[in-house]
Design a protein around this motif. Sequence first.
Motif, PDB file in Angstrom:
ATOM      1  N   HIS A   1      -4.835  -2.913   7.434  1.00 25.10           N
ATOM      2  CA  HIS A   1      -5.328  -1.683   8.062  1.00 25.10           C
ATOM      3  C   HIS A   1      -4.520  -1.382   9.324  1.00 25.10           C
ATOM      4  O   HIS A   1      -4.156  -0.227   9.577  1.00 25.10           O
ATOM      5  CB  HIS A   1      -6.810  -1.830   8.415  1.00 25.10           C
ATOM      6  CG  HIS A   1      -7.717  -1.694   7.236  1.00 25.10           C
ATOM      7  ND1 HIS A   1      -8.950  -1.056   7.301  1.00 25.10           N
ATOM      8  CD2 HIS A   1      -7.588  -2.094   5.948  1.00 25.10           C
ATOM      9  CE1 HIS A   1      -9.538  -1.083   6.125  1.00 25.10           C
ATOM     10  NE2 HIS A   1      -8.722  -1.718   5.286  1.00 25.10           N
TER      11      HIS A   1
ATOM     12  N   LEU B   1      -9.355   6.733   4.560  1.00 20.88           N
ATOM     13  CA  LEU B   1      -8.506   5.769   3.852  1.00 20.88           C
ATOM     14  C   LEU B   1      -8.569   5.986   2.338  1.00 20.88           C
ATOM     15  O   LEU B   1      -7.549   5.908   1.654  1.00 20.88           O
ATOM     16  CB  LEU B   1      -8.936   4.344   4.201  1.00 20.88           C
ATOM     17  CG  LEU B   1      -8.556   3.845   5.601  1.00 20.88           C
ATOM     18  CD1 LEU B   1      -9.155   2.475   5.854  1.00 20.88           C
ATOM     19  CD2 LEU B   1      -7.037   3.808   5.771  1.00 20.88           C
TER      20      LEU B   1
ATOM     21  N   LEU C   1      -1.126  -0.171   8.420  1.00 22.63           N
ATOM     22  CA  LEU C   1      -1.215   1.191   7.891  1.00 22.63           C
ATOM     23  C   LEU C   1      -1.379   2.205   9.026  1.00 22.63           C
ATOM     24  O   LEU C   1      -0.761   3.276   9.004  1.00 22.63           O
ATOM     25  CB  LEU C   1      -2.398   1.272   6.930  1.00 22.63           C
ATOM     26  CG  LEU C   1      -2.570   2.549   6.098  1.00 22.63           C
ATOM     27  CD1 LEU C   1      -1.311   2.846   5.300  1.00 22.63           C
ATOM     28  CD2 LEU C   1      -3.765   2.400   5.168  1.00 22.63           C
TER      29      LEU C   1
ATOM     30  N   VAL D   1      -9.316   0.153  -1.572  1.00 23.71           N
ATOM     31  CA  VAL D   1      -9.142   0.277  -0.118  1.00 23.71           C
ATOM     32  C   VAL D   1     -10.065  -0.685   0.619  1.00 23.71           C
ATOM     33  O   VAL D   1      -9.692  -1.287   1.634  1.00 23.71           O
ATOM     34  CB  VAL D   1      -9.433   1.735   0.314  1.00 23.71           C
ATOM     35  CG1 VAL D   1      -9.510   1.837   1.831  1.00 23.71           C
ATOM     36  CG2 VAL D   1      -8.378   2.676  -0.227  1.00 23.71           C
TER      37      VAL D   1
ATOM     38  N   VAL E   1       0.848  -1.197   0.000  1.00 24.62           N
ATOM     39  CA  VAL E   1       0.000   0.000   0.000  1.00 24.62           C
ATOM     40  C   VAL E   1       0.881   1.243   0.000  1.00 24.62           C
ATOM     41  O   VAL E   1       1.731   1.407   0.874  1.00 24.62           O
ATOM     42  CB  VAL E   1      -0.930   0.031   1.236  1.00 24.62           C
ATOM     43  CG1 VAL E   1      -1.807   1.281   1.213  1.00 24.62           C
ATOM     44  CG2 VAL E   1      -1.790  -1.218   1.292  1.00 24.62           C
ATOM     45  N   ARG E   2       0.675   2.111  -0.985  1.00 23.69           N
ATOM     46  CA  ARG E   2       1.306   3.425  -0.985  1.00 23.69           C
ATOM     47  C   ARG E   2       0.307   4.429  -0.409  1.00 23.69           C
ATOM     48  O   ARG E   2      -0.883   4.385  -0.745  1.00 23.69           O
ATOM     49  CB  ARG E   2       1.723   3.838  -2.404  1.00 23.69           C
ATOM     50  CG  ARG E   2       2.871   3.019  -2.968  1.00 23.69           C
ATOM     51  CD  ARG E   2       3.494   3.684  -4.202  1.00 23.69           C
ATOM     52  NE  ARG E   2       2.530   3.932  -5.268  1.00 23.69           N
ATOM     53  CZ  ARG E   2       2.067   5.139  -5.607  1.00 23.69           C
ATOM     54  NH1 ARG E   2       2.464   6.215  -4.945  1.00 23.69           N
ATOM     55  NH2 ARG E   2       1.199   5.268  -6.589  1.00 23.69           N
ATOM     56  N   TRP E   3       0.791   5.317   0.430  1.00 17.82           N
ATOM     57  CA  TRP E   3      -0.107   6.179   1.179  1.00 17.82           C
ATOM     58  C   TRP E   3       0.582   7.509   1.485  1.00 17.82           C
ATOM     59  O   TRP E   3       1.776   7.684   1.254  1.00 17.82           O
ATOM     60  CB  TRP E   3      -0.506   5.492   2.489  1.00 17.82           C
ATOM     61  CG  TRP E   3       0.711   5.141   3.321  1.00 17.82           C
ATOM     62  CD1 TRP E   3       1.521   4.048   3.173  1.00 17.82           C
ATOM     63  CD2 TRP E   3       1.279   5.918   4.370  1.00 17.82           C
ATOM     64  NE1 TRP E   3       2.561   4.085   4.063  1.00 17.82           N
ATOM     65  CE2 TRP E   3       2.439   5.227   4.818  1.00 17.82           C
ATOM     66  CE3 TRP E   3       0.943   7.113   4.983  1.00 17.82           C
ATOM     67  CZ2 TRP E   3       3.236   5.695   5.853  1.00 17.82           C
ATOM     68  CZ3 TRP E   3       1.737   7.594   6.014  1.00 17.82           C
ATOM     69  CH2 TRP E   3       2.865   6.873   6.447  1.00 17.82           C
ATOM     70  N   ARG E   4      -0.206   8.437   2.031  1.00 15.92           N
ATOM     71  CA  ARG E   4       0.334   9.701   2.536  1.00 15.92           C
ATOM     72  C   ARG E   4      -0.331  10.012   3.879  1.00 15.92           C
ATOM     73  O   ARG E   4      -1.433   9.524   4.175  1.00 15.92           O
ATOM     74  CB  ARG E   4       0.082  10.831   1.543  1.00 15.92           C
ATOM     75  CG  ARG E   4      -1.383  11.106   1.272  1.00 15.92           C
ATOM     76  CD  ARG E   4      -1.583  12.398   0.494  1.00 15.92           C
ATOM     77  NE  ARG E   4      -2.998  12.627   0.172  1.00 15.92           N
ATOM     78  CZ  ARG E   4      -3.909  13.054   1.027  1.00 15.92           C
ATOM     79  NH1 ARG E   4      -3.588  13.289   2.295  1.00 15.92           N
ATOM     80  NH2 ARG E   4      -5.164  13.251   0.637  1.00 15.92           N
TER      81      ARG E   4
ATOM     82  N   CYS F   1      -6.301   8.907   1.617  1.00 13.15           N
ATOM     83  CA  CYS F   1      -4.880   8.810   1.969  1.00 13.15           C
ATOM     84  C   CYS F   1      -4.158   7.627   1.326  1.00 13.15           C
ATOM     85  O   CYS F   1      -2.922   7.637   1.247  1.00 13.15           O
ATOM     86  CB  CYS F   1      -4.720   8.730   3.491  1.00 13.15           C
ATOM     87  SG  CYS F   1      -5.220  10.247   4.338  1.00 13.15           S
ATOM     88  N   VAL F   2      -4.892   6.616   0.909  1.00 13.63           N
ATOM     89  CA  VAL F   2      -4.258   5.491   0.216  1.00 13.63           C
ATOM     90  C   VAL F   2      -4.129   5.867  -1.258  1.00 13.63           C
ATOM     91  O   VAL F   2      -5.124   6.103  -1.947  1.00 13.63           O
ATOM     92  CB  VAL F   2      -5.079   4.201   0.385  1.00 13.63           C
ATOM     93  CG1 VAL F   2      -4.556   3.117  -0.555  1.00 13.63           C
ATOM     94  CG2 VAL F   2      -5.007   3.727   1.827  1.00 13.63           C
TER      95      VAL F   2
ATOM     96  N   ALA G   1      -2.937   0.489  -3.995  1.00 13.71           N
ATOM     97  CA  ALA G   1      -2.817  -0.757  -3.230  1.00 13.71           C
ATOM     98  C   ALA G   1      -2.851  -1.937  -4.183  1.00 13.71           C
ATOM     99  O   ALA G   1      -3.589  -1.939  -5.175  1.00 13.71           O
ATOM    100  CB  ALA G   1      -3.950  -0.863  -2.206  1.00 13.71           C
TER     101      ALA G   1
ATOM    102  N   MET H   1       1.274   5.239   9.770  1.00 18.75           N
ATOM    103  CA  MET H   1       0.862   6.640   9.816  1.00 18.75           C
ATOM    104  C   MET H   1       1.266   7.278  11.140  1.00 18.75           C
ATOM    105  O   MET H   1       1.726   8.432  11.176  1.00 18.75           O
ATOM    106  CB  MET H   1      -0.647   6.752   9.620  1.00 18.75           C
ATOM    107  CG  MET H   1      -1.107   6.503   8.193  1.00 18.75           C
ATOM    108  SD  MET H   1      -2.900   6.748   8.006  1.00 18.75           S
ATOM    109  CE  MET H   1      -3.076   6.613   6.211  1.00 18.75           C
TER     110      MET H   1
END
Length: 245
Positions: A157, A133, A160, A149, A106-109, A136-137, A140, A164
């Motif tokens: 989850h 989610l 993640l 998501v 999962v790439r996220w911010r 911010c995701v 995936a 975060m």
Amino acid sequence: MAGRSPSFTLDLWERAQHLTPIERAVALAAAAEPAAPREDVAVLPLGRRDARLLRLRGASARPTLDATATCPSCGESIEFAPEAAQLLSGQAGRPPEPVRAAGFVVRWRPPTSADMAAAAAAGDPEAARATLLERCVLAASGPDGAVSVHELPPAVHAALDDAMAAADPLAEVLIDLACPACAAAFVADLDVAGFVWSELEAGVRRLLGDVDALARAYGWTEPEVLALSDERRAAYLRLARAGAA
């Protein structure tokens, strides 16, 4: 706010008092660094936003955040005082990296104020988390390719959430406490934005009281009272109160 003029504090309070808590946090954080456009503050990670709020208090403010929490077991009110400098020292966190768990990537911010506002508008807590989610995701994938998501399993989850928290530790300040009344151990969630606003409001109430007292005693206008240094204003207040005794 420490290091800010009384007029600045009153103007900031007047602008922010009718905003939602999230909008208010953005407005206060923007005031900490006026050169930054407000929309830029809204898309800062929450921890970086709240670091600005702590800096808004100023170096001459109390070094601790004198907060309270309610014991979930007995209802006792408990005082605690984390140090602002210690909170700021841990704000950097870790660079966001892809989460790899249970065969998924999962790439996220990190979440921002804009994300939290969208989540708050979603309604119930489950919908709010789903909205957060979704925003911010970034991407995936699982064993069979790209997934949404909603297809991520609970283990992902949880991973993640941990990622975060590690990347933006000031976004959620959790304090371990023990109740002196019933000895129950629990975790308090310190609302940095809420604390800074409450502190600002308390300062404004004192300032407005000073203006009212000196206007009654000497007939001065608000700008005239605010133009006084803190020391002179306090001295005139002592004289006014002594004369009224």
